[in-house]
Design a protein around this motif. Structure first.
Motif, PDB file in Angstrom:
ATOM      1  N   LEU A   1      17.209  53.159 -17.161  1.00 31.43           N
ATOM      2  CA  LEU A   1      17.922  52.179 -17.511  1.00 31.43           C
ATOM      3  C   LEU A   1      17.161  50.906 -16.835  1.00 31.43           C
ATOM      4  O   LEU A   1      17.105  50.836 -15.332  1.00 31.43           O
ATOM      5  CB  LEU A   1      19.503  52.107 -17.503  1.00 31.43           C
ATOM      6  N   GLY A   2      17.245  49.691 -17.311  1.00 28.86           N
ATOM      7  CA  GLY A   2      16.861  48.484 -16.628  1.00 28.86           C
ATOM      8  C   GLY A   2      17.590  47.904 -15.875  1.00 28.86           C
ATOM      9  O   GLY A   2      19.075  48.049 -15.744  1.00 28.86           O
ATOM     10  N   GLU A   3      17.511  47.014 -14.994  1.00 31.75           N
ATOM     11  CA  GLU A   3      18.288  46.112 -14.066  1.00 31.75           C
ATOM     12  C   GLU A   3      18.089  44.839 -14.321  1.00 31.75           C
ATOM     13  O   GLU A   3      18.500  43.766 -13.509  1.00 31.75           O
ATOM     14  CB  GLU A   3      17.891  46.498 -12.839  1.00 31.75           C
ATOM     15  N   GLU A   4      17.573  44.453 -15.435  1.00 29.29           N
ATOM     16  CA  GLU A   4      17.009  42.888 -15.737  1.00 29.29           C
ATOM     17  C   GLU A   4      18.232  42.155 -16.574  1.00 29.29           C
ATOM     18  O   GLU A   4      17.889  41.097 -17.123  1.00 29.29           O
ATOM     19  CB  GLU A   4      15.828  42.638 -15.928  1.00 29.29           C
ATOM     20  N   GLY A   5      19.394  42.704 -16.813  1.00 26.05           N
ATOM     21  CA  GLY A   5      20.128  42.275 -17.372  1.00 26.05           C
ATOM     22  C   GLY A   5      19.984  41.830 -18.779  1.00 26.05           C
ATOM     23  O   GLY A   5      19.482  42.699 -19.670  1.00 26.05           O
ATOM     24  N   GLN A   6      20.048  40.447 -19.514  1.00 29.84           N
ATOM     25  CA  GLN A   6      19.867  40.072 -20.784  1.00 29.84           C
ATOM     26  C   GLN A   6      18.414  40.237 -21.135  1.00 29.84           C
ATOM     27  O   GLN A   6      18.160  40.598 -22.242  1.00 29.84           O
ATOM     28  CB  GLN A   6      20.194  38.476 -21.089  1.00 29.84           C
ATOM     29  N   ALA A   7      17.540  40.047 -20.174  1.00 22.11           N
ATOM     30  CA  ALA A   7      15.890  40.186 -20.663  1.00 22.11           C
ATOM     31  C   ALA A   7      15.719  41.704 -20.890  1.00 22.11           C
ATOM     32  O   ALA A   7      15.086  42.149 -21.761  1.00 22.11           O
ATOM     33  CB  ALA A   7      15.324  39.770 -19.495  1.00 22.11           C
ATOM     34  N   ASP A   8      16.441  42.647 -20.005  1.00 19.93           N
ATOM     35  CA  ASP A   8      16.096  44.081 -20.182  1.00 19.93           C
ATOM     36  C   ASP A   8      16.750  44.470 -21.680  1.00 19.93           C
ATOM     37  O   ASP A   8      16.202  45.271 -22.442  1.00 19.93           O
ATOM     38  CB  ASP A   8      17.105  44.679 -19.304  1.00 19.93           C
ATOM     39  N   PHE A   9      17.871  44.140 -21.965  1.00 19.22           N
ATOM     40  CA  PHE A   9      18.445  44.054 -23.278  1.00 19.22           C
ATOM     41  C   PHE A   9      17.670  43.829 -24.659  1.00 19.22           C
ATOM     42  O   PHE A   9      17.390  44.561 -25.327  1.00 19.22           O
ATOM     43  CB  PHE A   9      20.018  43.522 -23.373  1.00 19.22           C
ATOM     44  N   GLU A  10      17.066  42.710 -24.392  1.00 20.88           N
ATOM     45  CA  GLU A  10      16.206  42.090 -25.368  1.00 20.88           C
ATOM     46  C   GLU A  10      14.801  43.201 -25.419  1.00 20.88           C
ATOM     47  O   GLU A  10      14.514  43.283 -26.735  1.00 20.88           O
ATOM     48  CB  GLU A  10      15.877  40.755 -25.044  1.00 20.88           C
ATOM     49  N   GLY A  11      14.736  43.634 -24.537  1.00 20.68           N
ATOM     50  CA  GLY A  11      13.417  44.421 -24.663  1.00 20.68           C
ATOM     51  C   GLY A  11      13.666  45.853 -25.252  1.00 20.68           C
ATOM     52  O   GLY A  11      12.959  46.158 -26.127  1.00 20.68           O
ATOM     53  N   TRP A  12      14.634  46.328 -25.094  1.00 20.51           N
ATOM     54  CA  TRP A  12      15.156  47.451 -25.461  1.00 20.51           C
ATOM     55  C   TRP A  12      15.501  47.387 -26.980  1.00 20.51           C
ATOM     56  O   TRP A  12      15.285  48.152 -28.132  1.00 20.51           O
ATOM     57  CB  TRP A  12      16.448  48.091 -24.951  1.00 20.51           C
ATOM     58  N   LEU A  13      16.001  45.940 -27.453  1.00 22.41           N
ATOM     59  CA  LEU A  13      16.247  45.782 -28.660  1.00 22.41           C
ATOM     60  C   LEU A  13      15.129  45.804 -29.623  1.00 22.41           C
ATOM     61  O   LEU A  13      15.212  46.097 -30.658  1.00 22.41           O
ATOM     62  CB  LEU A  13      17.236  44.391 -28.883  1.00 22.41           C
ATOM     63  N   LEU A  14      13.909  45.105 -29.028  1.00 20.93           N
ATOM     64  CA  LEU A  14      12.687  45.281 -29.840  1.00 20.93           C
ATOM     65  C   LEU A  14      12.077  46.425 -30.124  1.00 20.93           C
ATOM     66  O   LEU A  14      12.101  46.800 -31.150  1.00 20.93           O
ATOM     67  CB  LEU A  14      11.723  44.309 -29.039  1.00 20.93           C
ATOM     68  N   LEU A  15      12.343  47.381 -28.956  1.00 18.71           N
ATOM     69  CA  LEU A  15      11.961  48.693 -29.447  1.00 18.71           C
ATOM     70  C   LEU A  15      12.807  49.717 -30.320  1.00 18.71           C
ATOM     71  O   LEU A  15      12.250  50.214 -31.076  1.00 18.71           O
ATOM     72  CB  LEU A  15      11.861  49.477 -27.957  1.00 18.71           C
ATOM     73  N   ALA A  16      14.024  49.276 -30.096  1.00 17.67           N
ATOM     74  CA  ALA A  16      15.229  49.832 -30.822  1.00 17.67           C
ATOM     75  C   ALA A  16      14.886  49.309 -32.512  1.00 17.67           C
ATOM     76  O   ALA A  16      14.970  50.384 -33.494  1.00 17.67           O
ATOM     77  CB  ALA A  16      16.748  49.473 -30.513  1.00 17.67           C
ATOM     78  N   GLN A  17      14.762  48.128 -32.536  1.00 22.62           N
ATOM     79  CA  GLN A  17      14.334  47.426 -34.135  1.00 22.62           C
ATOM     80  C   GLN A  17      13.306  48.074 -34.716  1.00 22.62           C
ATOM     81  O   GLN A  17      13.055  48.384 -35.870  1.00 22.62           O
ATOM     82  CB  GLN A  17      14.587  46.125 -34.105  1.00 22.62           C
ATOM     83  N   SER A  18      12.333  48.500 -33.803  1.00 27.00           N
ATOM     84  CA  SER A  18      11.093  49.209 -34.273  1.00 27.00           C
ATOM     85  C   SER A  18      11.120  50.763 -34.817  1.00 27.00           C
ATOM     86  O   SER A  18      10.277  51.376 -35.195  1.00 27.00           O
ATOM     87  CB  SER A  18      10.014  49.098 -33.396  1.00 27.00           C
ATOM     88  N   GLY A  19      12.305  51.312 -34.571  1.00 27.03           N
ATOM     89  CA  GLY A  19      12.475  52.506 -34.778  1.00 27.03           C
ATOM     90  C   GLY A  19      12.764  53.573 -33.790  1.00 27.03           C
ATOM     91  O   GLY A  19      12.713  54.875 -33.971  1.00 27.03           O
ATOM     92  N   ASP A  20      12.359  53.048 -32.519  1.00 28.39           N
ATOM     93  CA  ASP A  20      12.335  54.053 -31.008  1.00 28.39           C
ATOM     94  C   ASP A  20      13.730  54.610 -30.992  1.00 28.39           C
ATOM     95  O   ASP A  20      14.664  53.809 -30.472  1.00 28.39           O
ATOM     96  CB  ASP A  20      11.681  53.281 -30.132  1.00 28.39           C
ATOM     97  N   ALA A  21      13.959  55.898 -31.090  1.00 29.61           N
ATOM     98  CA  ALA A  21      15.218  56.442 -31.113  1.00 29.61           C
ATOM     99  C   ALA A  21      15.789  56.337 -29.600  1.00 29.61           C
ATOM    100  O   ALA A  21      16.920  56.177 -29.198  1.00 29.61           O
ATOM    101  CB  ALA A  21      15.115  58.190 -31.434  1.00 29.61           C
ATOM    102  N   GLU A  22      14.814  56.624 -28.569  1.00 24.01           N
ATOM    103  CA  GLU A  22      15.305  56.473 -27.183  1.00 24.01           C
ATOM    104  C   GLU A  22      15.646  55.261 -26.821  1.00 24.01           C
ATOM    105  O   GLU A  22      16.702  54.886 -26.349  1.00 24.01           O
ATOM    106  CB  GLU A  22      14.147  56.981 -26.178  1.00 24.01           C
ATOM    107  N   ALA A  23      15.165  54.182 -27.394  1.00 23.99           N
ATOM    108  CA  ALA A  23      15.344  52.667 -27.356  1.00 23.99           C
ATOM    109  C   ALA A  23      16.613  52.446 -27.850  1.00 23.99           C
ATOM    110  O   ALA A  23      17.587  51.780 -27.264  1.00 23.99           O
ATOM    111  CB  ALA A  23      14.413  51.827 -27.624  1.00 23.99           C
ATOM    112  N   GLN A  24      17.033  53.038 -29.002  1.00 25.37           N
ATOM    113  CA  GLN A  24      18.374  52.922 -29.618  1.00 25.37           C
ATOM    114  C   GLN A  24      19.150  53.415 -28.879  1.00 25.37           C
ATOM    115  O   GLN A  24      20.507  52.991 -28.975  1.00 25.37           O
ATOM    116  CB  GLN A  24      18.249  53.717 -30.908  1.00 25.37           C
TER     117      GLN A  24
END
Length: 487
Positions: free
Chosen positions: A34-57
């Motif tokens: 899990l990241g430690e960069e707060g909102q920036a980290d969340f936005e990074g996971w969001l982009l991956l999740a929206q692309s269909g990455d199950a682990e990111a979701q």
């Protein structure tokens, strides 16, 4: 004034708890942290999740679930857990099951929780196996099946999941879903305890203290209780304090017992609150402090502890740690009495009998005396006998008075033994019987009644030696049998 003694029985609550459920899975199946960069980290996971990455979701859902780097929102977390779960992510399947079990972010539905747990469990996820086992244990969302519950819980335990190891120990200890075995219970408790699970450390302490599945060893019990106590387990703190209080597994240390009782008491442990109050009350482990005793008796009393309610009432009755307050005393006597405490029931009878802070009420007095007397309370039985003997607030009933004196006499009360002897001597409420009268008068005299001694001497003057000898032999037999053989 007689206080109730300290509660010194070792607590067993942690050993007998039902199998817990609803553990979340927080791991990332691909090892990505899990990241430690707060909102920036969340936005990074969001982009991956929206692309269909199950682990990111899953990671995105976890952040939304726990509020890590973003505002917590159960509905959004449930949405992303579902997307990851539908792609076969076991951790997400488990956590979505937790949401259905608790009604977080979705409508509560135990059957749906079981469905998602099962998917994750079939992939070998130990947390999901443990959670599904708990549903089978409780019969929630599935038909209750203790054998299946044990099978799933054991499977999770065998993978090293500490909570499941503890749960497996519990099932062995209770013999649920598997034949009862303290030795196997200890094996699994130890596995979980060595991983640092406080509940399991408590269970190890309890089993060593009582020799269940292991050789009894109080020093070993102390060590395990200490380990759990240092993690904040109030039951372990309470049991550790008892061991310092009584010298089990090490030296007596009242000051340390008082300190540890306080820690557990402040965490809300009712037994610790009561014992801490008593130590302040009696000056054990430190100076007498009536105000602190009153405070902790009240805390325990508010949790429904009848002994604490009784001692709190005594303090208000006698003005210790506070101004005397008969009304508050009566309130707490009544609370304890309603729980079936015979001494408190007697006190309620006495209050109405003499009008202590209330108008005299003989009916109420007799009602409370009867409740206490039914439990063998000597004072209540004696006072009822006096009431029927003298007609104090009730119709005179010598037969009932004699019966009650007899009941109290057989509990060893010398005053009742004397009065019962007088009943037989005069034939009031019973058939006149000098031999039986002298037996009870002699017993009363031996138990310290001066009136019994005097009446025994007087009555002997009206009897022949043979009858006197027989009465005294009966008296000896009666006392020797602890009043079981007095006829």
């Amino acid at each position: 004034m007689i206080r109730r003694p300290a509660v010194l029985a070792l607590s067993i609550a942690a050993v007998l708890v039902a199998v817990p459920a609803l553990a979340r899975d927080a791991h990332d199946g691909h090892g990505r942290a899990l990241g430690e960069e707060g909102q920036a980290d969340f936005e990074g996971w969001l982009l991956l999740a929206q692309s269909g990455d199950a682990e990111a979701q899953f990671e995105l859902a976890w952040m939304l679930d726990t509020g890590k780097g973003v505002a917590e929102t159960d509905e959004e977390a449930a949405l992303w857990y579902r997307r990851a779960a539908e792609q076969g992510n076991a951790a997400a399947q488990n956590n979505l099951g937790v949401f259905y079990a608790t009604g977080e972010g979705v409508a509560e539905d135990d059957a749906e929780a079981a469905r998602w747990y099962r998917m994750a469990a079939e992939q070998g996820d130990p947390v999901a196996q443990s959670n599904l086992g708990a549903l089978y244990y409780h019969g929630e969302g599935v038909e209750r099946d203790l054998s299946r519950a044990f099978e799933l819980t054991w499977s999770a335990a065998d993978q090293g999941y500490a909570t499941a190891q503890y749960e497996t120990g519990n099932m062995y200890a209770r013999g649920e879903g598997i034949p009862q075995s303290d030795a196997n219970a200890v094996r699994w408790y130890r596995a979980a305890a060595e991983q640092g699970l406080a509940e399991a450390q408590f269970a190890m302490g309890y089993h060593y203290a009582h020799g269940l599945g292991v050789t009894e060893n109080d020093a070993e019990a102390r060590g395990w209780y200490l380990a759990a106590a240092e993690q904040g387990d109030a039951g372990a703190q309470y049991n550790l304090a008892i061991m310092h209080d009584t010298g089990e597994g090490g030296p007596v240390d009242d000051a340390e017992a008082r300190r540890i009782y306080r820690v557990a008491a402040e965490a809300g442990h009712v037994g610790a609150q009561y014992n801490l109050a008593l130590m302040h009350d009696e000056g054990e482990g430190g100076p007498v402090d009536d105000a602190e005793a009153l405070r902790w008796y009240r805390e325990a009393a508010l949790q429904g502890d009848a002994d604490a309610q009784f001692n709190l009432a005594l303090m208000y009755d006698h003005g210790e740690g506070t101004d005397a307050d008969p009304e508050e005393a009566r309130r707490w006597y009544r609370e304890a009495a309603l729980q079936g405490d015979d001494a408190a029931q007697y006190q309620m009878g006495w209050i109405f009998d003499i009008g202590h802070g209330v108008p005299e009420d003989n009916d109420a007095a007799l009602r409370w005396y009867r409740k206490a007397g039914a439990q063998g309370n000597t004072a209540a039985l004696y006072n009822m006998a006096i009431m029927f003997d003298t007609g104090d607030g009730v119709a005179v009933d010598q037969t009932e008075a004699a019966r009650l004196y007899g009941a109290v006499a057989r509990l060893g009360d010398p005053d009742a033994q004397y009065l019962l002897g007088e009943k037989y001597a005069y034939g009031t409420g019973v058939a006149k019987d000098f031999e039986t009268a002298l037996m009870w008068l002699a017993i009363a005299s031996e138990n310290g009644s001066t009136a019994g001694a005097t009446s025994s001497d007087v009555l002997s003057g009206f009897m022949v030696a043979e009858d006197i000898a027989r009465a005294k032999a009966r008296a000896e037999r009666c006392r020797a049998s602890d009043y079981a053989d007095c006829d």
